[in-house]
Design a protein around this motif. Structure first.
Motif, PDB file in Angstrom:
ATOM      1  N   VAL A   1     139.579  28.157 100.931  1.00 33.44           N
ATOM      2  CA  VAL A   1     138.256  28.164 101.558  1.00 33.44           C
ATOM      3  C   VAL A   1     137.963  26.822 102.223  1.00 33.44           C
ATOM      4  N   LEU A   2     138.426  25.732 101.614  1.00 35.72           N
ATOM      5  CA  LEU A   2     138.206  24.400 102.189  1.00 35.72           C
ATOM      6  C   LEU A   2     139.193  24.061 103.298  1.00 35.72           C
ATOM      7  N   GLY A   3     140.191  24.900 103.519  1.00 36.32           N
ATOM      8  CA  GLY A   3     141.162  24.634 104.571  1.00 36.32           C
ATOM      9  C   GLY A   3     142.416  23.937 104.090  1.00 36.32           C
ATOM     10  N   GLY A   4     142.696  23.972 102.775  1.00 37.32           N
ATOM     11  CA  GLY A   4     143.906  23.359 102.246  1.00 37.32           C
ATOM     12  C   GLY A   4     143.667  22.359 101.138  1.00 37.32           C
ATOM     13  N   GLY A   5     142.420  22.087 100.822  1.00 38.40           N
ATOM     14  CA  GLY A   5     142.119  21.123  99.771  1.00 38.40           C
ATOM     15  C   GLY A   5     140.909  20.286 100.134  1.00 38.40           C
ATOM     16  N   ILE A   6     140.561  19.351  99.256  1.00 37.18           N
ATOM     17  CA  ILE A   6     139.396  18.491  99.452  1.00 37.18           C
ATOM     18  C   ILE A   6     139.788  17.298 100.315  1.00 37.18           C
ATOM     19  N   VAL A   7     139.015  17.029 101.353  1.00 36.39           N
ATOM     20  CA  VAL A   7     139.281  15.900 102.252  1.00 36.39           C
ATOM     21  C   VAL A   7     138.547  14.670 101.735  1.00 36.39           C
ATOM     22  N   PRO A   8     139.233  13.529 101.527  1.00 37.50           N
ATOM     23  CA  PRO A   8     138.547  12.310 101.088  1.00 37.50           C
ATOM     24  C   PRO A   8     137.484  11.885 102.097  1.00 37.50           C
ATOM     25  N   GLY A   9     136.327  11.485 101.583  1.00 36.94           N
ATOM     26  CA  GLY A   9     135.245  11.052 102.448  1.00 36.94           C
ATOM     27  C   GLY A   9     134.400  12.180 103.007  1.00 36.94           C
TER      28      GLY A   9
ATOM     29  N   GLU B   1     136.358  31.780 105.719  1.00 38.74           N
ATOM     30  CA  GLU B   1     137.368  32.036 104.699  1.00 38.74           C
ATOM     31  C   GLU B   1     136.669  32.533 103.435  1.00 38.74           C
ATOM     32  N   MET B   2     137.399  33.261 102.604  1.00 39.76           N
ATOM     33  CA  MET B   2     136.800  33.853 101.420  1.00 39.76           C
ATOM     34  C   MET B   2     137.735  33.684 100.235  1.00 39.76           C
ATOM     35  N   GLY B   3     137.181  33.279  99.105  1.00 37.52           N
ATOM     36  CA  GLY B   3     137.933  33.183  97.862  1.00 37.52           C
ATOM     37  C   GLY B   3     137.285  34.062  96.801  1.00 37.52           C
TER      38      GLY B   3
ATOM     39  N   HIS C   1     125.270  40.428  87.264  1.00 32.23           N
ATOM     40  CA  HIS C   1     125.657  41.353  86.200  1.00 32.23           C
ATOM     41  C   HIS C   1     127.054  41.929  86.412  1.00 32.23           C
ATOM     42  N   HIS C   2     127.761  41.465  87.456  1.00 31.12           N
ATOM     43  CA  HIS C   2     129.139  41.869  87.686  1.00 31.12           C
ATOM     44  C   HIS C   2     130.050  40.660  87.516  1.00 31.12           C
ATOM     45  N   ALA C   3     131.314  40.922  87.293  1.00 33.74           N
ATOM     46  CA  ALA C   3     132.237  39.846  86.936  1.00 33.74           C
ATOM     47  C   ALA C   3     132.770  39.097  88.142  1.00 33.74           C
ATOM     48  N   TYR C   4     132.754  39.689  89.335  1.00 38.73           N
ATOM     49  CA  TYR C   4     133.435  39.086  90.474  1.00 38.73           C
ATOM     50  C   TYR C   4     132.487  38.225  91.300  1.00 38.73           C
ATOM     51  N   ARG C   5     133.006  37.083  91.745  1.00 34.63           N
ATOM     52  CA  ARG C   5     132.267  36.138  92.573  1.00 34.63           C
ATOM     53  C   ARG C   5     133.073  35.863  93.843  1.00 34.63           C
ATOM     54  N   ILE C   6     132.338  35.624  94.936  1.00 38.05           N
ATOM     55  CA  ILE C   6     132.962  35.356  96.233  1.00 38.05           C
ATOM     56  C   ILE C   6     132.511  33.989  96.711  1.00 38.05           C
TER      57      ILE C   6
END
Length: 457
Positions: free
Chosen positions: A82-90, A262-264, A244-249
């Motif tokens: 979702v972030l595009g490959g990871g966390i960008v510093p700064g 993007e969706m996770g 009340h449901h188990a799934y999160r987006i």
């Protein structure tokens, strides 16, 4: 001592006025202007978090070196995507969601994963005490000496702690509780949110520390406060799902370092959030075969194809005006497609109520789902079933034509992976790519052709 000036600030859009007005000229809302004292000017050289202002000079764009942004990868691949490959510093990111949906749980798990990689993390909670955060950490099984927890709401003290600890990752939970003493308005107001976010941006850019901000949402699901907050940050993420449901987006709607939309997918367990690697199986696992009004569409969520079931229920109306209701898609799209079916196919739907639902709680907004919605409406109206191993993809025009869609190859490959046998798609999408051997791709030019192929007689 000079008298400080008074101004009136709209709490919805940030509009400022010298006098009070019942209706805001900026956003049109009533009774949103609140009296505030203008902040005193900050003395020269006064800084927060050890970050000093630097004088910038213009540079030629050809003289600026292009560098690939380094990423901090977490153990959650869904979060990284979702972030595009990871966390960008700064970077400065904003995450919003309904109360109790799991925002704090997600960020605490991410903080733990980074701390286990020997990266110091500072988790600042303005809504919970350190003991409350510790209770959640115990439930999640988090034990790391490099994860520091701070319960503080004063921006000046927060900046000093960041300067002392020098963490590699910072979480602010939440921005509506943080305040600056120089700003006279209450925490959560437009002025406080703007000033505190601006200081956090200086700290993030000046020290190269990625900072994640938790934001409250309104009853409509949007980030609370003015849109100014979303414009200031580098990324905006929404954490969605039924409590009340188990799934999160986790959905990205803005990202300066990657693609948007993007969706996770995550599943909420007793021990925390667990990522779902193949969401198509989740959305289709409870599908009932042999039921009229049910179709499957291959929708693109960012770079990922997701197979989702679309259900339609068409029944005679008992009112003068038939009802058109939809969950998971744009409500305005339903009467448009029904008008196409009535005019181009000959289905008398003007005295029928229509109820459309996307199973699994997913929200779809791309044009490629038009054909699946139209086929499900016709299937329910005629009481004719579709084949359980068929996929429908295509955009429907007002003249009844089926128009081409993007990334048809990825959609077909996802269908083949889950065992579907046929894909009904636009004729214009055929050719120029390799079709999997286990799938038959059928091209259609009109909605009538798609109904002739897809509905059982």
């Amino acid at each position: 001592m000079a008298k400080r000036k008074v101004k009136y600030v709209c709490q919805e859009c940030g509009y400022e006025s010298a006098k009070w007005m019942g209706k805001c000229p900026g956003c049109g809302n009533w009774n949103t202007l609140v009296e505030e004292l203008e902040a005193s000017t900050v003395r020269s050289g006064q800084t927060l978090g050890g970050v000093k202002n630097k004088v910038s000079k213009p540079e030629s764009i050809t003289a600026i070196e292009s560098e690939k942004e380094p990423r901090i990868a977490t153990s959650m691949k869904e979060f990284n995507r979702v972030l595009g490959g990871g966390i960008v510093p700064g970077s400065l990111a904003l995450i919003g969601g309904d109360p109790g949906i799991g925002k704090s749980t997600l960020l605490l798990q991410i903080s733990s994963q980074l701390a286990e990689k020997q990266l110091p993390v500072l988790y600042i909670s303005g809504e919970e005490s350190t003991r409350q955060t510790k209770l959640r950490a115990d439930r999640l099984g988090i034990k790391s000496d490099l994860l520091y927890v701070l319960s503080e709401t004063n921006m000046f003290d927060i900046a000093n702690q960041i300067d002392q600890i020098k963490p590699s990752f910072v979480v602010i939970d939440s921005i509506q509780t943080i305040f600056r003493e120089e700003v006279t308005s209450a925490p959560g107001s437009v002025s406080q949110v703007r000033e505190c976010t601006g200081e956090l941006m200086k700290i993030a850019k000046g020290h190269g520390i990625p900072i994640f901000i938790v934001g409250h949402v309104t009853k409509e699901g949007a980030i609370a406060g003015p849109r100014l907050l979303e414009h200031m940050v580098d990324a905006v993420l929404y954490f969605e799902g039924e409590r009340h449901h188990a799934y999160r987006i986790l959905r990205g709607v803005k990202n300066r370092f990657g693609s948007t939309h993007e969706m996770g997918i995550f599943e909420m367990k007793e021990e925390g959030l667990r990522e779902v690697m193949n969401p198509s199986e989740i959305f289709l696992e409870e599908r009932s075969e042999g039921a009229a009004g049910s179709t499957v569409v291959a929708s693109m969520e960012g770079t990922r194809p997701v197979l989702v079931e679309i259900q339609a229920l068409i029944s005679p109306t008992s009112f003068g005006n038939p009802r058109r209701m939809a969950t998971g898609i744009d409500t305005n799209r339903v009467p448009l497609l029904m008008a196409v079916l009535e005019k181009r196919v000959g289905l008398m739907l003007q005295n029928q109520d229509a109820y459309i639902k996307v199973a699994g709680g997913v929200k779809l907004d791309e044009p490629a789902i038009d054909l699946a919605v139209a086929v499900s409406i016709a299937s329910s109206f005629r009481d004719q079933t579709t084949k359980p191993d068929d996929i429908f993809v295509g955009e429907v025009g007002l003249t009844g034509e089926v128009r081409r869609v993007a990334r048809i190859e990825q959609r077909v490959q996802e269908a083949a992976k889950l065992g579907f046998k046929r894909v009904i798609c636009p004729e214009k999408n055929l050719g120029g790519w390799t079709v999997p051997k286990s799938v038959q791709v059928i091209g259609v030019n009109t909605v009538q052709e798609a109904l002739d192929v897809g509905l059982d007689r």
